[in-house]
Design a protein around this motif. Structure first.
Motif, PDB file in Angstrom:
ATOM      1  N   MET A 108       1.933   3.937   3.895  1.00  6.30           N
ATOM      2  CA  MET A 108       1.120   3.846   2.990  1.00  6.30           C
ATOM      3  C   MET A 108       0.652   2.327   3.268  1.00  6.30           C
ATOM      4  SD  MET A 108       3.322   5.338  -0.131  1.00  6.30           S
ATOM      5  CE  MET A 108       1.890   5.704  -1.218  1.00  6.30           C
ATOM      6  N   ASN A 109      -0.518   1.961   2.563  1.00  2.86           N
ATOM      7  CA  ASN A 109      -1.150   0.803   2.588  1.00  2.86           C
ATOM      8  C   ASN A 109      -0.286  -0.180   1.820  1.00  2.86           C
ATOM      9  OD1 ASN A 109      -3.087   1.693   4.135  1.00  2.86           O
ATOM     10  ND2 ASN A 109      -4.495   2.327   2.348  1.00  2.86           N
ATOM     11  N   GLN A 110       0.337   0.215   0.732  1.00  2.00           N
ATOM     12  CA  GLN A 110       1.229  -0.809  -0.262  1.00  2.00           C
ATOM     13  C   GLN A 110       2.259   0.101  -0.785  1.00  2.00           C
ATOM     14  OE1 GLN A 110      -1.702  -2.509  -2.801  1.00  2.00           O
ATOM     15  NE2 GLN A 110      -1.242  -1.330  -4.350  1.00  2.00           N
ATOM     16  N   ALA A 111       3.210  -0.401  -1.009  1.00  2.86           N
ATOM     17  CA  ALA A 111       4.404   0.316  -1.940  1.00  2.86           C
ATOM     18  C   ALA A 111       3.996   0.517  -3.467  1.00  2.86           C
ATOM     19  CB  ALA A 111       5.635  -0.375  -1.790  1.00  2.86           C
ATOM     20  N   PRO A 112       4.201   1.665  -3.914  1.00  2.00           N
ATOM     21  CA  PRO A 112       3.780   1.841  -5.438  1.00  2.00           C
ATOM     22  C   PRO A 112       4.893   1.201  -6.115  1.00  2.00           C
ATOM     23  CG  PRO A 112       4.227   3.919  -4.102  1.00  2.00           C
ATOM     24  CD  PRO A 112       4.448   2.738  -2.940  1.00  2.00           C
ATOM     25  N   ASP A 113       4.303   1.052  -7.346  1.00  3.00           N
ATOM     26  CA  ASP A 113       5.115   0.374  -8.324  1.00  3.00           C
ATOM     27  C   ASP A 113       6.423   1.161  -8.538  1.00  3.00           C
ATOM     28  OD1 ASP A 113       3.232  -1.562  -8.860  1.00  3.00           O
ATOM     29  OD2 ASP A 113       2.522  -0.373 -10.529  1.00  3.00           O
ATOM     30  N   ALA A 157      12.554   1.919  -0.781  1.00  5.93           N
ATOM     31  CA  ALA A 157      12.728   3.068  -1.149  1.00  5.93           C
ATOM     32  C   ALA A 157      12.204   3.247  -2.528  1.00  5.93           C
ATOM     33  CB  ALA A 157      14.347   2.871  -1.518  1.00  5.93           C
ATOM     34  N   CYS A 158      11.455   4.494  -2.822  1.00  6.44           N
ATOM     35  CA  CYS A 158      10.623   4.750  -4.063  1.00  6.44           C
ATOM     36  C   CYS A 158      11.018   5.838  -4.410  1.00  6.44           C
ATOM     37  CB  CYS A 158       9.223   4.924  -3.693  1.00  6.44           C
ATOM     38  SG  CYS A 158       8.583   3.189  -2.878  1.00  6.44           S
ATOM     39  N   PRO A 159      10.869   6.014  -5.887  1.00  9.36           N
ATOM     40  CA  PRO A 159      11.346   7.105  -6.521  1.00  9.36           C
ATOM     41  C   PRO A 159      10.244   8.438  -6.233  1.00  9.36           C
ATOM     42  CG  PRO A 159      10.635   5.426  -8.091  1.00  9.36           C
ATOM     43  CD  PRO A 159      10.385   4.845  -6.870  1.00  9.36           C
TER      44      PRO A 159
END
Length: 103
Positions: free
Chosen positions: A24-29, A99-101
């Motif tokens: 991804m270009n950036q990590a999500p919130d 680590a993203c939800p």
């Protein structure tokens, strides 16, 4: 028996695809930073090799998102061997693992 073995193979393949870390270009919130790693290779198709390397490393680290921080490729002059010019391609790619939800 063969049907069950084939079905099990399909399920394992689907699980592997679903759990492969995403570039991804950036990590999500809401994502947790895990670590930063750097890949270096002098082999052909360096960017693709490093992306694959990062997917394996991120998966082992428990990450599901990879954010490429920097990528550099340099081609240097090579030697002429048996009438063919051989050059060296040095690729370096640094990435952050998160680590993203899952949605």
């Amino acid at each position: 028996m063969k049907k069950w073995t084939a079905l099990l193979g399909i399920l394992i393949s689907a699980q592997t695809l679903a759990s492969e870390p995403r570039l991804m270009n950036q990590a999500p919130d809401g994502c947790k930073f895990i670590k930063q790693e750097s890949c270096q290779t002098s082999r052909s198709k360096g960017v693709l090799r490093c992306e694959k390397w990062h997917k394996v490393r991120a998966s082992k680290a428990g990450a599901n998102v990879i954010v490429i921080v920097t990528t550099s490729s340099q081609q240097s002059g090579g030697a002429i061997i048996a009438g063919a010019l051989y050059t060296s391609n040095e690729t370096t790619m640094t990435a952050d693992y998160y680590a993203c939800p899952t949605p």
